[in-house]
Design an enzyme around this catalytic site. Structure first.
Site, PDB file in Angstrom:
ATOM      1  N   LYS A  53     -10.848  -3.387   1.215  1.00 52.03           N
ATOM      2  CA  LYS A  53     -10.926  -2.376   1.902  1.00 52.03           C
ATOM      3  C   LYS A  53      -9.641  -1.810   1.846  1.00 52.03           C
ATOM      4  O   LYS A  53      -9.493  -0.467   2.000  1.00 52.03           O
ATOM      5  CB  LYS A  53     -11.337  -3.003   3.601  1.00 52.03           C
ATOM      6  CG  LYS A  53     -12.907  -3.365   3.398  1.00 52.03           C
ATOM      7  CD  LYS A  53     -13.331  -3.409   4.867  1.00 52.03           C
ATOM      8  CE  LYS A  53     -12.506  -4.722   5.500  1.00 52.03           C
ATOM      9  NZ  LYS A  53     -12.948  -5.926   4.697  1.00 52.03           N
ATOM     10  N   THR A  54      -8.276  -2.700   2.118  1.00 55.44           N
ATOM     11  CA  THR A  54      -6.919  -1.910   1.989  1.00 55.44           C
ATOM     12  C   THR A  54      -6.794  -1.570   0.579  1.00 55.44           C
ATOM     13  O   THR A  54      -6.326  -0.232   0.237  1.00 55.44           O
ATOM     14  CB  THR A  54      -5.815  -3.001   2.390  1.00 55.44           C
ATOM     15  OG1 THR A  54      -6.304  -3.728   3.847  1.00 55.44           O
ATOM     16  CG2 THR A  54      -4.694  -2.379   2.528  1.00 55.44           C
ATOM     17  N   ASP A 103      -6.605  -0.116  10.033  1.00 54.41           N
ATOM     18  CA  ASP A 103      -7.256  -1.282   9.823  1.00 54.41           C
ATOM     19  C   ASP A 103      -7.812  -1.976  10.934  1.00 54.41           C
ATOM     20  O   ASP A 103      -7.188  -1.792  11.969  1.00 54.41           O
ATOM     21  CB  ASP A 103      -6.408  -2.295   9.068  1.00 54.41           C
ATOM     22  CG  ASP A 103      -7.094  -3.553   8.378  1.00 54.41           C
ATOM     23  OD1 ASP A 103      -8.232  -3.553   8.360  1.00 54.41           O
ATOM     24  OD2 ASP A 103      -6.316  -4.541   8.195  1.00 54.41           O
ATOM     25  N   THR A 109     -14.234  -5.493   9.877  1.00 54.90           N
ATOM     26  CA  THR A 109     -15.141  -6.588   9.343  1.00 54.90           C
ATOM     27  C   THR A 109     -16.188  -6.732  10.420  1.00 54.90           C
ATOM     28  O   THR A 109     -17.165  -7.431  10.107  1.00 54.90           O
ATOM     29  CB  THR A 109     -14.345  -7.771   9.386  1.00 54.90           C
ATOM     30  OG1 THR A 109     -13.935  -8.090  10.922  1.00 54.90           O
ATOM     31  CG2 THR A 109     -13.254  -7.890   8.504  1.00 54.90           C
ATOM     32  N   ARG A 151      -9.624 -11.637  -2.793  1.00 56.86           N
ATOM     33  CA  ARG A 151      -8.482 -12.265  -2.400  1.00 56.86           C
ATOM     34  C   ARG A 151      -8.461 -13.743  -2.553  1.00 56.86           C
ATOM     35  O   ARG A 151      -7.245 -14.387  -2.960  1.00 56.86           O
ATOM     36  CB  ARG A 151      -8.388 -12.088  -1.009  1.00 56.86           C
ATOM     37  CG  ARG A 151      -6.986 -12.664  -0.228  1.00 56.86           C
ATOM     38  CD  ARG A 151      -7.064 -12.284   1.215  1.00 56.86           C
ATOM     39  NE  ARG A 151      -6.660 -10.830   1.409  1.00 56.86           N
ATOM     40  CZ  ARG A 151      -7.088 -10.103   2.121  1.00 56.86           C
ATOM     41  NH1 ARG A 151      -7.906 -10.712   3.505  1.00 56.86           N
ATOM     42  NH2 ARG A 151      -6.825  -8.918   2.490  1.00 56.86           N
TER      43      ARG A 151
END
Length: 346
Positions: A69-70, A114, A163, A222
């Site tokens: 997302k980032t 975020d 999330t 990640r």
């Protein structure tokens, strides 16, 4: 929000991930692997806005942590050639905090927020007006003499990340012109991500070795990049820097990551449910105490993957182990437990 952790399979950002992730992020949608549906839709939104000479619609990105997302927020800014302003929901506890950020934006700037679901209610209500009318109302003074002054702000694109999309109020969700739901990555995409990251890190790795890492990464880039760095370090010390499938497997076994992507915490949870609580049902708080972890850690780190892989089930009475959990631990499935499930879960 980055945090300290020694769990290589925690999908949340760790403090030591920040520098490494920054160097490995793809700069454009063309280089962004996985999420083909979201990438194509987002590409159309950005291209259409550029053709019109307009600021793109606000974008909401939702999905589990670690899926990009980032990275997508940074890509949006790169594709538009505009600056990126970054903040998070927990950091905005007052409407004045949000007003200060919004009033400092430049025309066309991308504002990445975020954990948007954790923003305070007063700031959230101010954001409604800013997203729709590009205006904030600033209150000057206190008490009966307080005056509300409307302040025009430049047109901007908000990229919200969450999330837990279900926690966003309807009026906020409705103000986003595009919503992208990110899903877990398949093995082929993760192999490509591991290979690309290895090249950027100056690490030589073949496809078979990348498959070993990708297969234990829980479908999360990640985690894949974090495991790659652990394997790189192991190979440097133990194998003269040469990564083979055997070296990769040995490195991940050292960090207690098994062939299905389960780690120490995952196996401890399964062993507790299967052996100490007779397969369940067992409550979350009891389960967390039995493995010596915080309730949030079990619920947010271990449970989602165990449930997704068919090892654990949530029921109204508590967590229940499936026959697959017993088999993975090398335990015999009790007859009473086997009767509750079909063998199709394997």
């Amino acid at each position: 929000m980055a945090k300290l952790s020694d769990d290589p399979l925690d999908p949340n950002a760790h403090v030591d991930d920040q520098a490494a992730e920054g160097a490995l992020r793809p700069p454009s949608l063309a280089e962004f692997r996985g999420q083909p549906r979201v990438s194509e839709q987002l590409g159309l939104v950005l291209a259409a806005a550029q053709h019109r000479g307009a600021v793109p619609d606000h974008v909401l990105l939702s999905g589990p942590p670690g899926l990009g997302k980032t990275t997508l927020a940074m890509i949006i800014a790169n594709e538009l050639g505009t600056p990126l302003r970054i903040s998070s929901g927990p950091a905005i506890q007052h409407a004045g905090d949000l007003a200060a950020i919004l009033s400092g934006l430049a025309e066309g700037e991308v504002f990445f927020l975020d954990e948007i679901h954790r923003m305070s209610r007063p700031a959230e209500e101010m954001l409604y007006l800013a997203m729709e009318d590009f205006r904030v109302d600033v209150i000057v003074g206190k008490g009966p003499g307080a005056t509300e002054i409307p302040l025009e702000i430049p047109r901007f694109t908000l990229v919200g990340a969450t999330t837990r999309a279900g926690l966003l109020p309807g009026p906020l969700r409705d103000r986003f012109g595009f919503t992208g739901q990110l899903d877990y990555y398949d093995a082929a995409d993760l192999v490509g991500i591991v290979s690309r990251s290895a090249a950027l890190l100056g690490v030589r790795i073949d496809t078979a070795s990348a498959e070993v890492i990708a297969g234990r990464s829980r479908g999360t880039p990640r985690i894949a990049n974090r495991l790659l760095r652990r394997v790189r370090d192991y190979a440097l010390v133990k194998a003269s820097g040469r990564i083979t499938p055997q070296v990769a497997a040995a490195a991940l076994e050292l960090y207690e990551v098994d062939e299905l992507g389960l780690d120490r915490l995952d196996r401890a949870v399964l062993e507790a449910v299967c052996s100490r609580f007779g397969g369940g049902p067992v409550g979350l708080s009891t389960l967390a105490m039995s493995v010596g972890e915080e309730t949030e850690t079990v619920e947010e780190v271990a449970e989602p993957y165990l449930i997704r892989q068919g090892f654990l089930m949530r029921t109204p009475r508590g967590r229940v182990a499936t026959p697959r959990a017993y088999r993975h631990l090398g335990l015999s499935v009790p007859a009473a437990r086997a009767d509750l499930f079909s063998d199709s879960d394997d």
